[in-house]
Design an enzyme around this catalytic site. Structure first.
Site, PDB file in Angstrom:
ATOM      1  N   SER A 127       0.823  -0.993  -0.047  1.00  0.00           N
ATOM      2  CA  SER A 127       0.056   0.136   0.206  1.00  0.00           C
ATOM      3  C   SER A 127       0.873   1.283   0.038  1.00  0.00           C
ATOM      4  O   SER A 127       0.437   2.095  -0.358  1.00  0.00           O
ATOM      5  CB  SER A 127      -0.863   0.019   1.388  1.00  0.00           C
ATOM      6  OG  SER A 127      -1.666  -1.175   1.496  1.00  0.00           O
ATOM      7  N   HIS A 150      -1.773  -2.882  -6.978  1.00  0.00           N
ATOM      8  CA  HIS A 150      -2.377  -2.505  -5.465  1.00  0.00           C
ATOM      9  C   HIS A 150      -3.729  -2.883  -5.674  1.00  0.00           C
ATOM     10  O   HIS A 150      -4.607  -2.037  -6.436  1.00  0.00           O
ATOM     11  CB  HIS A 150      -2.070  -1.255  -5.194  1.00  0.00           C
ATOM     12  CG  HIS A 150      -2.531  -0.796  -4.054  1.00  0.00           C
ATOM     13  ND1 HIS A 150      -3.206   0.526  -3.399  1.00  0.00           N
ATOM     14  CD2 HIS A 150      -2.497  -1.571  -2.639  1.00  0.00           C
ATOM     15  CE1 HIS A 150      -3.380   0.408  -2.362  1.00  0.00           C
ATOM     16  NE2 HIS A 150      -3.223  -0.671  -1.861  1.00  0.00           N
ATOM     17  N   GLU A 162      -4.530  -0.593  -8.711  1.00  0.00           N
ATOM     18  CA  GLU A 162      -3.650   0.574  -9.321  1.00  0.00           C
ATOM     19  C   GLU A 162      -2.369  -0.374  -9.527  1.00  0.00           C
ATOM     20  O   GLU A 162      -1.728  -1.305  -9.160  1.00  0.00           O
ATOM     21  CB  GLU A 162      -3.235   1.243  -8.081  1.00  0.00           C
ATOM     22  CG  GLU A 162      -4.164   2.015  -7.794  1.00  0.00           C
ATOM     23  CD  GLU A 162      -3.839   3.032  -6.586  1.00  0.00           C
ATOM     24  OE1 GLU A 162      -3.802   4.406  -6.800  1.00  0.00           O
ATOM     25  OE2 GLU A 162      -3.509   2.486  -5.478  1.00  0.00           O
ATOM     26  N   ASN A 200      -4.857   5.810  -1.994  1.00  0.00           N
ATOM     27  CA  ASN A 200      -4.676   5.930  -0.528  1.00  0.00           C
ATOM     28  C   ASN A 200      -4.567   7.459  -0.264  1.00  0.00           C
ATOM     29  O   ASN A 200      -4.459   7.968   0.880  1.00  0.00           O
ATOM     30  CB  ASN A 200      -3.472   5.314  -0.249  1.00  0.00           C
ATOM     31  CG  ASN A 200      -3.959   4.007   0.411  1.00  0.00           C
ATOM     32  OD1 ASN A 200      -5.028   3.818   0.666  1.00  0.00           O
ATOM     33  ND2 ASN A 200      -2.921   2.956   0.035  1.00  0.00           N
TER      34      ASN A 200
HETATM   35  N1  LIG Z   1      -5.883  -4.623   4.604  1.00  0.00           N
HETATM   36  C1  LIG Z   1      -6.181  -3.860   3.361  1.00  0.00           C
HETATM   37  O1  LIG Z   1      -7.223  -3.302   3.343  1.00  0.00           O
HETATM   38  C2  LIG Z   1      -5.041  -3.750   2.145  1.00  0.00           C
HETATM   39  C3  LIG Z   1      -5.568  -3.261   1.195  1.00  0.00           C
HETATM   40  C4  LIG Z   1      -4.544  -2.964  -0.160  1.00  0.00           C
HETATM   41  C5  LIG Z   1      -3.183  -3.523   0.062  1.00  0.00           C
HETATM   42  N2  LIG Z   1      -3.011  -4.063   1.388  1.00  0.00           N
HETATM   43  C6  LIG Z   1      -1.406  -4.531   1.432  1.00  0.00           C
HETATM   44  O2  LIG Z   1      -1.567  -5.981   1.126  1.00  0.00           O
HETATM   45  C7  LIG Z   1      -0.328  -6.640   2.075  1.00  0.00           C
HETATM   46  C8  LIG Z   1      -1.188  -7.671   2.861  1.00  0.00           C
HETATM   47  O3  LIG Z   1      -2.119  -7.092   3.810  1.00  0.00           O
HETATM   48  P1  LIG Z   1      -3.196  -7.917   4.514  1.00  0.00           P
HETATM   49  O4  LIG Z   1      -3.983  -6.674   5.138  1.00  0.00           O
HETATM   50  O5  LIG Z   1      -3.450  -9.149   3.860  1.00  0.00           O
HETATM   51  O6  LIG Z   1      -2.134  -8.076   5.776  1.00  0.00           O
HETATM   52  P2  LIG Z   1      -2.346  -9.741   6.800  1.00  0.00           P
HETATM   53  O7  LIG Z   1      -1.677  -9.608   7.960  1.00  0.00           O
HETATM   54  O8  LIG Z   1      -3.749 -10.045   6.890  1.00  0.00           O
HETATM   55  O9  LIG Z   1      -1.743 -10.751   5.941  1.00  0.00           O
HETATM   56  C9  LIG Z   1      -0.265 -10.818   5.791  1.00  0.00           C
HETATM   57  C10 LIG Z   1       0.235 -12.361   5.714  1.00  0.00           C
HETATM   58  O10 LIG Z   1       1.540 -12.303   5.358  1.00  0.00           O
HETATM   59  C11 LIG Z   1       2.086 -13.497   5.943  1.00  0.00           C
HETATM   60  N3  LIG Z   1       3.717 -13.223   6.040  1.00  0.00           N
HETATM   61  C12 LIG Z   1       4.427 -12.249   6.629  1.00  0.00           C
HETATM   62  N4  LIG Z   1       5.759 -12.484   5.884  1.00  0.00           N
HETATM   63  C13 LIG Z   1       5.663 -13.520   5.156  1.00  0.00           C
HETATM   64  C14 LIG Z   1       6.672 -14.218   4.577  1.00  0.00           C
HETATM   65  N5  LIG Z   1       7.997 -13.855   4.537  1.00  0.00           N
HETATM   66  N6  LIG Z   1       6.489 -15.566   3.712  1.00  0.00           N
HETATM   67  C15 LIG Z   1       5.234 -15.584   3.571  1.00  0.00           C
HETATM   68  N7  LIG Z   1       4.243 -15.101   4.351  1.00  0.00           N
HETATM   69  C16 LIG Z   1       4.343 -13.959   4.727  1.00  0.00           C
HETATM   70  C17 LIG Z   1       1.445 -13.264   7.533  1.00  0.00           C
HETATM   71  O11 LIG Z   1       1.830 -14.573   7.956  1.00  0.00           O
HETATM   72  C18 LIG Z   1       0.047 -12.937   6.966  1.00  0.00           C
HETATM   73  O12 LIG Z   1      -0.857 -13.979   6.919  1.00  0.00           O
HETATM   74  C19 LIG Z   1       0.376  -5.612   2.736  1.00  0.00           C
HETATM   75  O13 LIG Z   1       1.357  -5.066   2.108  1.00  0.00           O
HETATM   76  C20 LIG Z   1      -0.801  -4.421   2.852  1.00  0.00           C
HETATM   77  O14 LIG Z   1      -0.456  -3.152   3.039  1.00  0.00           O
HETATM   78  C21 LIG Z   1      -3.732  -4.079   2.219  1.00  0.00           C
END
Ligand SMILES: NC(=O)c1ccc[n+]([C@@H]2O[C@H](COP(=O)([O-])OP(=O)(O)OC[C@H]3O[C@@H](n4cnc5c(N)ncnc54)[C@H](O)[C@@H]3O)[C@@H](O)[C@H]2O)c1
Length: 292
Positions: A127, A150, A162, A200
């Site tokens: 993000s 994104h 995006e 964002n």
């Molecule tokens: N939550 C949102 O609304 C949103 C929206 C757009 C983008 N994002 C982006 O998406 C990404 C994930 O966000 P999320 O909300 O799904 O987070 P989340 O915490 O729900 O999931 C992240 C997952 O990554 C796993 N993980 C961490 N390090 C790892 C590794 N080295 N190898 C394998 N697995 C690993 C964790 O165990 C976890 O299950 C982030 O970069 C976030 O900024 C989130």
């Protein structure tokens, strides 16, 4: 590495790293569109529950009349999990959706660079982290094939993606990924690699003002959500949205935007208090609202 290699987009094999809130949904988008998808996560419980979460998305689509039961059963086979990254060597595109930590993501991209085929495209769902910074973790030859995709939450429902090219991303690669995204039902827009990208920046200016309205006792949380839904036509209000996505992540994004653009993205004290109190939102059972 040239940029003329083509994978047959309708057969592109997809890898997704991170099976959390975004990763499992992103994987489901590709699997439902007919792609073979492999998902991994470092957390065994999260990985173990990913196929059930995919089944739940399929069931919802069947219930809504968007998918026939037979098709849903057939599509289940498109989604598989792996505990290691090695099977990603056979993927055409790998989407990274792990936790929003620069060093974690860089370490992952370095490993993927070593495992994945030369023409494989590496895409980050970050993000906030500049795509050009992530590209620094892979060999120069790979940088033309690394970009940002994104997605928005819930990725199975939100059409926008995006597409962010870093300074070394090949235009042809960004175009190829945009075409793939269109084929799986998404609407890509091209955005320059600036902090917060486009959406964002818009969203957080709005969220910050929503919290300020509550701090100034102009309106309460519920009424602001009602106002945005009924007056602005938003599907969910800003406080519901923060609870859905995680207040910790909201704060983290605003800190980064403040670092990049200054005071106009200064996170509000009430949001900081919520995060300090562990009231992250739906994930923890309490945020701006309480959840059973
Ligand atoms: N939550 C949102 O609304 C949103 C929206 C757009 C983008 N994002 C982006 O998406 C990404 C994930 O966000 P999320 O909300 O799904 O987070 P989340 O915490 O729900 O999931 C992240 C997952 O990554 C796993 N993980 C961490 N390090 C790892 C590794 N080295 N190898 C394998 N697995 C690993 C964790 O165990 C976890 O299950 C982030 O970069 C976030 O900024 C989130």
């Amino acid at each position: 590495m040239g940029t003329g290699e083509e994978f047959a987009m309708e057969h592109a094999r997809i890898g997704v790293v991170g099976a959390g809130m975004m990763g499992a949904e992103i994987a489901s988008v590709f699997a439902i569109a007919g792609h073979e998808v492999r998902v991994t996560d470092r957390d065994a419980a999260t990985l173990g529950s990913a196929p059930d979460r995919f089944s739940a998305i399929l069931e919802r689509s069947v219930a809504k009349g968007e998918l026939a039961i037979d098709d849903a059963q057939r599509l289940q086979a498109n989604f598989s999990t792996t505990a290691t990254l090695e099977p990603f060597g056979a993927c055409d595109v790998v989407v990274e959706a792990i936790s929003e930590e620069m060093e974690l993501k860089k370490a992952l991209f370095a490993r993927l660079d070593a495992i994945c085929a030369a023409q494989c495209v590496l895409a980050s769902n970050t993000s906030t982290i500049p795509i050009s910074s992530l590209a620094a973790s892979v060999a120069p030859a790979r940088r033309s094939h690394l970009l940002g995709t994104h997605f928005f939450s819930p990725a199975s429902r939100m059409p926008l993606v995006e597409v962010i090219a870093g300074i070394a991303t090949a235009d042809a690669v960004a175009e190829r990924i945009s075409t793939l995204l269109r084929k799986v039902g998404k609407t890509p827009i091209r955005v320059r690699d600036v902090p917060g990208f486009a959406v964002n920046r818009l969203l957080h200016a709005f969220l910050i003002e929503a919290v300020r309205l509550v701090e100034e006792n102009v309106c309460d949380v519920e009424d602001i959500d009602v106002a945005c839904k009924l007056g602005l036509g938003h599907p969910v209000g800003p406080f519901q949205l923060m609870d859905l996505s995680d207040n910790t992540l909201v704060l983290q994004v605003q800190e980064i935007l403040k670092g990049a653009y200054g005071e106009r993205f200064l996170p509000r004290p009430l949001l900081k208090l919520k995060v300090a109190a562990g009231e992250r939102g739906r994930k923890t059972g309490r945020g701006w609202y309480g959840y059973a």
